[in-house]
Design a protein around this motif. Structure first.
Motif, short mmCIF file in Angstrom:
data_model
loop_
_atom_site.label_atom_id
_atom_site.label_comp_id
_atom_site.label_asym_id
_atom_site.label_seq_id
_atom_site.Cartn_x
_atom_site.Cartn_y
_atom_site.Cartn_z
N HIS A 184 40.48 51.82 37.75
CA HIS A 184 40.18 53.17 37.28
C HIS A 184 41.48 53.87 36.87
CE1 HIS A 184 35.91 53.80 37.77
NE2 HIS A 184 35.95 53.20 38.94
N GLY A 185 41.42 54.52 35.72
CA GLY A 185 42.54 55.37 35.29
C GLY A 185 43.58 54.62 34.49
N LYS A 186 43.86 55.13 33.29
CA LYS A 186 44.93 54.59 32.46
C LYS A 186 46.28 55.03 33.04
CE LYS A 186 42.70 52.81 28.79
NZ LYS A 186 42.87 51.45 28.26
N SER A 187 47.31 54.22 32.80
CA SER A 187 48.65 54.59 33.24
C SER A 187 49.65 54.12 32.20
CB SER A 187 48.97 53.97 34.60
OG SER A 187 48.91 52.57 34.53
N VAL A 188 50.81 54.78 32.17
CA VAL A 188 51.84 54.42 31.19
C VAL A 188 52.36 53.01 31.48
CG1 VAL A 188 54.10 55.00 30.27
CG2 VAL A 188 52.50 56.83 30.88
N ALA A 189 52.67 52.74 32.73
CA ALA A 189 53.18 51.42 33.10
C ALA A 189 52.00 50.49 33.40
CB ALA A 189 54.08 51.53 34.32
N PRO A 190 52.00 49.28 32.85
CA PRO A 190 50.91 48.34 33.14
C PRO A 190 50.92 47.96 34.61
CG PRO A 190 52.72 47.23 32.01
CD PRO A 190 53.03 48.70 31.98
N PHE A 191 49.71 47.82 35.17
CA PHE A 191 49.67 47.47 36.59
C PHE A 191 49.75 45.96 36.77
CE2 PHE A 191 45.14 47.20 35.59
CZ PHE A 191 44.67 46.19 36.41
N LYS A 192 50.14 45.54 37.95
CA LYS A 192 50.30 44.14 38.29
C LYS A 192 49.18 43.72 39.24
CE LYS A 192 54.26 44.89 40.17
NZ LYS A 192 54.26 46.35 40.00
N ILE A 193 48.90 42.45 39.27
CA ILE A 193 47.84 41.97 40.15
C ILE A 193 48.16 42.24 41.61
CG2 ILE A 193 48.77 39.61 40.33
CD1 ILE A 193 45.84 38.64 40.35
N GLY B 211 32.28 54.64 40.69
CA GLY B 211 33.43 54.90 41.54
C GLY B 211 33.34 54.31 42.94
N ARG B 212 32.53 53.26 43.10
CA ARG B 212 32.38 52.66 44.42
C ARG B 212 33.67 51.96 44.88
NH1 ARG B 212 27.09 51.04 45.76
NH2 ARG B 212 28.07 49.78 47.41
N PHE B 213 34.48 51.55 43.93
CA PHE B 213 35.76 50.91 44.25
C PHE B 213 36.74 51.14 43.11
CE2 PHE B 213 32.24 47.76 43.75
CZ PHE B 213 32.30 47.61 42.37
N GLN B 214 38.01 50.96 43.40
CA GLN B 214 39.08 51.21 42.43
C GLN B 214 39.24 50.05 41.45
OE1 GLN B 214 40.63 53.93 41.99
NE2 GLN B 214 42.52 53.51 40.87
N TYR B 215 38.94 48.85 41.90
CA TYR B 215 39.15 47.65 41.08
C TYR B 215 37.84 46.87 40.95
CZ TYR B 215 44.17 48.34 42.03
OH TYR B 215 45.44 48.87 42.14
N ALA B 216 37.74 46.12 39.86
CA ALA B 216 36.57 45.25 39.68
C ALA B 216 36.95 44.08 38.78
CB ALA B 216 35.41 46.02 39.06
N MET B 217 36.31 42.93 39.05
CA MET B 217 36.47 41.75 38.21
C MET B 217 35.34 41.73 37.19
SD MET B 217 39.20 40.11 39.05
CE MET B 217 38.87 38.60 38.15
N ILE B 218 35.71 41.78 35.90
CA ILE B 218 34.74 41.82 34.81
C ILE B 218 35.25 40.96 33.67
CG2 ILE B 218 33.52 43.31 33.17
CD1 ILE B 218 33.89 45.64 35.12
N ASP B 219 34.37 40.20 33.03
CA ASP B 219 34.82 39.40 31.90
C ASP B 219 34.84 40.25 30.63
OD1 ASP B 219 32.23 38.56 30.07
OD2 ASP B 219 31.69 38.87 32.18
N ARG B 220 35.62 39.82 29.66
CA ARG B 220 35.86 40.61 28.45
C ARG B 220 34.58 40.84 27.65
NH1 ARG B 220 36.12 39.15 23.39
NH2 ARG B 220 36.24 36.95 23.94
N LEU B 221 33.74 39.81 27.48
CA LEU B 221 32.52 39.97 26.69
C LEU B 221 31.60 41.01 27.32
CD1 LEU B 221 31.68 36.25 25.77
CD2 LEU B 221 32.44 38.06 24.20
N SER B 222 31.44 40.95 28.64
CA SER B 222 30.57 41.91 29.33
C SER B 222 31.14 43.33 29.25
CB SER B 222 30.39 41.52 30.80
OG SER B 222 29.70 40.30 30.92
#
Length: 279
Positions: free
Chosen positions: A152-161, A206-217
């Protein structure tokens, strides 16, 4: 000499249907049919046998697994019936090249492996060997995609895994995420959804901050939910999904390979993918 012929599949199916109707009537209205106990037992056993045979493809059909956990545009369901989507169009195209009719059997992820092992289904499209972990005949890659970690949320610096270490991450029940497991050394909590669609809805809520989603979906869902465009994404892997066919399928795999190659070569696959990627 009198030749002996085996009953046709159609005739056998009619006999099974007739026996089942009699079986049901005997249960509901035994006195009306006046069936002897011995005959009742015989008919019951024959009815059960006719309905217990696996859904193996005959000379006219090609049976595909339709994984109910999949999401548009990969698979589009109406209730439990597959009505559209990339895997349906692709399956029908493969079957047409083999002069067969495609049949789609809705299955959960837990039932999928058993169905492929037993030959209850001939194959599944949009999968990978590492996802299923069982021996299958695999076609060439057909459906390109990528695995994304959304935040959730765009940021200037790319986030890392590594930023997701210790977090609760939206996932799909029984789906494997080897790149995520490696990237955070297993230090995360899965919040499993029954399907990719449910996973996306939980992320939007907003149930969680991160999620695994594929590009097509993600691209498909973003048409209906533009707020997904505000999420930051990190590509963990790119891959090309293929079709895996059961070792017990009665359909010669070299014929399947030729059919898939012809669909790739003549642009049919490209047209199917473009249809679902249109804005």
């Amino acid at each position: 000499m009198i030749s002996k012929k085996s009953p046709s599949p159609a005739l056998a199916g009619k006999v099974g249907d007739t026996l089942m109707r009699k079986w049901i009537k005997m249960i509901l209205y035994p006195q009306a049919l006046a069936v002897r106990p011995a005959n009742w037992i015989c008919l019951s056993l024959l009815s059960l046998l006719s309905f217990s045979k696996p859904l193996l493809a005959d000379n006219e059909t090609l049976v595909f697994a339709a994984l109910t956990a999949q999401n548009p545009p990969i698979a589009i369901f109406s209730g439990e019936k597959l009505t559209a989507g990339i895997v349906k169009d692709l399956g029908e195209a493969i079957a047409l090249r083999l002069q067969r009719k495609a049949v789609f059997l809705p299955l959960s992820r837990n039932r999928l492996v058993t169905a492929l092992k037993s030959g209850q289904v001939d194959g599944i499209c949009y999968s990978r060997p590492e996802w299923l972990g069982l021996p299958l005949h695999w076609t060439a890659g057909i459906i390109p995609n990528s695995e994304l970690l959304l935040r959730h949320g765009k940021s200037v610096a790319p986030f890392k895994i590594s930023d997701a270490a210790g977090a609760t991450i939206g996932t799909v029940l029984s789906f494997r995420y080897p790149e995520l497991d490696t990237g955070v050394a297993g230090n995360y909590t899965r919040d499993d959804a029954p399907s990719m669609g449910a996973n996306i809805r939980k992320f939007i809520a907003g149930r969680f901050q991160y999620a695994m989603i594929d590009r097509l979906s993600l691209n498909y869902a973003a048409r209906l939910h533009p707020e997904l465009n505000q999420a930051a994404s990190l590509s963990l892997s790119t891959f090309v999904g293929a079709c895996g066919f059961s070792l017990k399928s009665t359909i010669p795999f070299n014929e399947v390979e030729r059919a898939v190659k012809s669909l790739l070569d003549d642009g049919t696959v490209k047209k199917i993918l473009a249809h679902y990627e249109q804005d």
